[in-house]
Design a protein around this motif. Structure first.
Motif, mmCIF file in Angstrom:
data_model
loop_
_atom_site.group_PDB
_atom_site.id
_atom_site.type_symbol
_atom_site.label_atom_id
_atom_site.label_comp_id
_atom_site.label_asym_id
_atom_site.label_seq_id
_atom_site.Cartn_x
_atom_site.Cartn_y
_atom_site.Cartn_z
ATOM 1 N N LYS A 1 1.455 -1.821 -18.782
ATOM 2 C CA LYS A 1 1.891 -2.353 -17.490
ATOM 3 C C LYS A 1 0.682 -2.425 -16.567
ATOM 4 O O LYS A 1 0.115 -1.403 -16.192
ATOM 5 C CB LYS A 1 2.990 -1.481 -16.887
ATOM 6 N N LEU A 2 0.302 -3.636 -16.203
ATOM 7 C CA LEU A 2 -0.832 -3.869 -15.305
ATOM 8 C C LEU A 2 -0.296 -4.256 -13.938
ATOM 9 O O LEU A 2 0.456 -5.226 -13.813
ATOM 10 C CB LEU A 2 -1.747 -4.956 -15.862
ATOM 11 N N ARG A 3 -0.678 -3.493 -12.913
ATOM 12 C CA ARG A 3 -0.221 -3.728 -11.546
ATOM 13 C C ARG A 3 -1.425 -3.786 -10.614
ATOM 14 O O ARG A 3 -2.406 -3.074 -10.803
ATOM 15 C CB ARG A 3 0.747 -2.624 -11.089
ATOM 16 N N HIS A 4 -1.280 -4.642 -9.599
ATOM 17 C CA HIS A 4 -2.369 -4.868 -8.644
ATOM 18 C C HIS A 4 -1.827 -4.627 -7.231
ATOM 19 O O HIS A 4 -0.819 -5.230 -6.836
ATOM 20 C CB HIS A 4 -2.889 -6.308 -8.778
ATOM 21 N N TYR A 5 -2.475 -3.747 -6.473
ATOM 22 C CA TYR A 5 -1.998 -3.364 -5.152
ATOM 23 C C TYR A 5 -3.107 -3.540 -4.114
ATOM 24 O O TYR A 5 -4.299 -3.358 -4.414
ATOM 25 C CB TYR A 5 -1.541 -1.899 -5.122
ATOM 26 N N HIS A 6 -2.668 -3.863 -2.903
ATOM 27 C CA HIS A 6 -3.571 -3.861 -1.759
ATOM 28 C C HIS A 6 -3.465 -2.527 -1.040
ATOM 29 O O HIS A 6 -2.365 -1.989 -0.859
ATOM 30 C CB HIS A 6 -3.225 -4.995 -0.789
ATOM 31 N N VAL A 7 -4.596 -1.962 -0.641
ATOM 32 C CA VAL A 7 -4.650 -0.656 0.011
ATOM 33 C C VAL A 7 -4.692 -0.869 1.517
ATOM 34 O O VAL A 7 -5.604 -1.522 2.037
ATOM 35 C CB VAL A 7 -5.882 0.147 -0.453
ATOM 36 N N GLU A 8 -3.709 -0.324 2.203
ATOM 37 C CA GLU A 8 -3.651 -0.390 3.662
ATOM 38 C C GLU A 8 -3.818 1.029 4.213
ATOM 39 O O GLU A 8 -3.061 1.938 3.875
ATOM 40 C CB GLU A 8 -2.323 -0.979 4.137
ATOM 41 N N LEU A 9 -4.834 1.204 5.053
ATOM 42 C CA LEU A 9 -5.122 2.498 5.653
ATOM 43 C C LEU A 9 -4.609 2.519 7.085
ATOM 44 O O LEU A 9 -4.839 1.580 7.856
ATOM 45 C CB LEU A 9 -6.627 2.776 5.633
ATOM 46 N N SER A 10 -3.916 3.569 7.443
ATOM 47 C CA SER A 10 -3.406 3.739 8.801
ATOM 48 C C SER A 10 -3.691 5.159 9.262
ATOM 49 O O SER A 10 -3.948 6.061 8.447
ATOM 50 C CB SER A 10 -1.899 3.452 8.861
ATOM 51 N N ARG A 11 -3.624 5.358 10.568
ATOM 52 C CA ARG A 11 -3.939 6.660 11.126
ATOM 53 C C ARG A 11 -2.863 7.673 10.742
ATOM 54 O O ARG A 11 -1.667 7.411 10.836
ATOM 55 C CB ARG A 11 -4.047 6.565 12.649
ATOM 56 N N SER A 12 -3.335 8.817 10.283
ATOM 57 C CA SER A 12 -2.403 9.861 9.870
ATOM 58 C C SER A 12 -1.801 10.556 11.089
ATOM 59 O O SER A 12 -2.404 10.624 12.164
ATOM 60 C CB SER A 12 -3.121 10.885 8.989
ATOM 61 N N LYS A 13 -0.587 11.068 10.927
ATOM 62 C CA LYS A 13 0.069 11.800 12.005
ATOM 63 C C LYS A 13 -0.564 13.172 12.232
ATOM 64 O O LYS A 13 -0.434 13.746 13.309
ATOM 65 C CB LYS A 13 1.558 11.959 11.684
ATOM 66 N N ILE A 14 -1.241 13.687 11.215
ATOM 67 C CA ILE A 14 -1.897 14.988 11.341
ATOM 68 C C ILE A 14 -3.310 14.760 11.855
ATOM 69 O O ILE A 14 -4.077 13.989 11.275
ATOM 70 C CB ILE A 14 -1.935 15.708 9.985
ATOM 71 N N PRO A 15 -3.699 15.393 12.954
ATOM 72 C CA PRO A 15 -5.057 15.204 13.481
ATOM 73 C C PRO A 15 -6.104 15.695 12.486
ATOM 74 O O PRO A 15 -5.891 16.622 11.727
ATOM 75 C CB PRO A 15 -5.066 16.045 14.766
ATOM 76 N N SER A 16 -7.267 15.035 12.528
ATOM 77 C CA SER A 16 -8.421 15.378 11.699
ATOM 78 C C SER A 16 -8.059 15.408 10.211
ATOM 79 O O SER A 16 -8.511 16.273 9.471
ATOM 80 C CB SER A 16 -9.017 16.722 12.115
ATOM 81 N N ALA A 17 -7.224 14.504 9.784
ATOM 82 C CA ALA A 17 -6.848 14.416 8.372
ATOM 83 C C ALA A 17 -7.241 13.049 7.834
ATOM 84 O O ALA A 17 -7.595 12.131 8.574
ATOM 85 C CB ALA A 17 -5.353 14.650 8.188
ATOM 86 N N ALA A 18 -7.175 12.919 6.522
ATOM 87 C CA ALA A 18 -7.495 11.637 5.902
ATOM 88 C C ALA A 18 -6.464 10.592 6.311
ATOM 89 O O ALA A 18 -5.305 10.928 6.590
ATOM 90 C CB ALA A 18 -7.532 11.788 4.382
ATOM 91 N N PRO A 19 -6.848 9.320 6.382
ATOM 92 C CA PRO A 19 -5.888 8.290 6.781
ATOM 93 C C PRO A 19 -4.751 8.162 5.775
ATOM 94 O O PRO A 19 -4.892 8.472 4.590
ATOM 95 C CB PRO A 19 -6.730 7.015 6.836
ATOM 96 N N GLN A 20 -3.626 7.688 6.265
ATOM 97 C CA GLN A 20 -2.459 7.489 5.408
ATOM 98 C C GLN A 20 -2.625 6.206 4.597
ATOM 99 O O GLN A 20 -3.028 5.169 5.122
ATOM 100 C CB GLN A 20 -1.197 7.419 6.256
ATOM 101 N N VAL A 21 -2.318 6.275 3.310
ATOM 102 C CA VAL A 21 -2.526 5.161 2.389
ATOM 103 C C VAL A 21 -1.182 4.546 2.028
ATOM 104 O O VAL A 21 -0.250 5.262 1.625
ATOM 105 C CB VAL A 21 -3.266 5.619 1.113
ATOM 106 N N THR A 22 -1.085 3.221 2.182
ATOM 107 C CA THR A 22 0.110 2.475 1.802
ATOM 108 C C THR A 22 -0.292 1.370 0.830
ATOM 109 O O THR A 22 -1.259 0.643 1.079
ATOM 110 C CB THR A 22 0.797 1.863 3.029
ATOM 111 N N LEU A 23 0.430 1.255 -0.282
ATOM 112 C CA LEU A 23 0.127 0.264 -1.307
ATOM 113 C C LEU A 23 1.124 -0.880 -1.237
ATOM 114 O O LEU A 23 2.335 -0.651 -1.152
ATOM 115 C CB LEU A 23 0.160 0.894 -2.704
ATOM 116 N N HIS A 24 0.616 -2.115 -1.278
ATOM 117 C CA HIS A 24 1.446 -3.320 -1.304
ATOM 118 C C HIS A 24 1.110 -4.114 -2.561
ATOM 119 O O HIS A 24 -0.065 -4.406 -2.818
ATOM 120 C CB HIS A 24 1.204 -4.186 -0.063
#
Length: 265
Positions: free
Chosen positions: A156-179
């Motif tokens: 199974k081959l899948r292709h996703y776009h990575v969308e980075l958004s600001r995390s709700k936790i301060p000083s944390a890595a950004p939140q990652v959403t795949l489309h």
């Protein structure tokens, strides 16, 4: 070809190429050598083998290896774009994807699965960067191998776009959403032609001219300019002759005053 843009060339002319038949690889080798392509992907459709995809490599102007795959549940980039949220971006042209291989079949599925993983890495692998920024990773390709034992592996081959958004936790890595942006498909191995071990070792050998030469005390900066470090012996600066500027020369009156002060001392 759109995923590999601008590092690919699409040939739309119909050519009767049968690489698995005796002597059928000659026309394929001719087209690859003419276009200076070491990798190729060819799609065919027949009654016996519908929706066929062949991936392979060329070494020393000869066919190195080739794997024939059956394609099912194919979703193109245009079809996947209809289901994307409004305002969502897609991958940048020329960007390098993040490759993720999942499943035990890649390691325990035999030599064909190992070569197929290596072949997919060559297809989507670009220039090797020294540093990676998080914002530069804009799309991910996941390749999952399912099945085992007597069952034919399914890929199974899948292709996703990575969308980075600001995390709700301060000083944390950004939140990652795949489309899902396509192309996505289910693959099954049909036929394969693997290179012998001797030819495979020759293909992996790096020429001596291409090996980087190590130079002592020589490095390159981020712009590619050469920087060197030179070690010198300690210099005696007391006898160093330097041209005196006119503004730094003393006047005759100052010389007499200095001479008088020395005499009084």
């Amino acid at each position: 070809s759109r995923i590999k843009r601008p590092f690919s060339r699409m040939l739309s002319k119909h050519n009767a190429i049968l690489p698995f038949e005796p002597g059928g690889e000659a026309s394929l080798e001719f087209l690859c050598n003419k276009n200076e392509a070491a990798l190729f992907a060819m799609g065919t459709h027949t009654k016996k083998r519908p929706d066929n995809l062949m991936l392979g490599r060329i070494f020393d102007e000869k066919l190195l290896d080739i794997v024939e795959l059956g394609v099912q549940d194919f979703v193109s980039l245009d079809e996947a774009a209809l289901h994307l949220p409004k305002g969502s971006a897609t991958m940048r042209v020329g960007s390098k994807p993040l490759l993720i291989f999942q499943g035990d079949q890649w390691e325990h599925g035999g030599e064909v699965m190992e070569r197929l993983r290596n072949l997919l890495l060559d297809f989507f692998n670009g220039a090797e960067p020294k540093h990676i920024t998080l914002s530069g990773v804009d799309h991910v390709i996941t390749v999952t191998a399912l099945g085992g034992g007597a069952e034919q592996p399914r890929i199974k081959l899948r292709h996703y776009h990575v969308e980075l958004s600001r995390s709700k936790i301060p000083s944390a890595a950004p939140q990652v959403t795949l489309h899902a942006i396509g192309a996505s498909m289910d693959l099954s191995v049909r036929r394969s032609q693997i290179a012998p071990d001797t030819l495979w070792k020759d293909a992996l050998r790096v020429p001596r001219q291409a090996r980087p030469k190590k130079q002592k005390n020589v490095s390159r900066d981020e712009w590619g300019d050469k920087r060197g470090r030179v070690y010198l012996q300690k210099q005696n600066l007391d006898n160093l002759q330097v041209k005196k500027m006119k503004a730094l020369r003393s006047s005759p009156g100052e010389d007499e005053n200095e001479a008088g002060e020395r005499a009084e001392d």
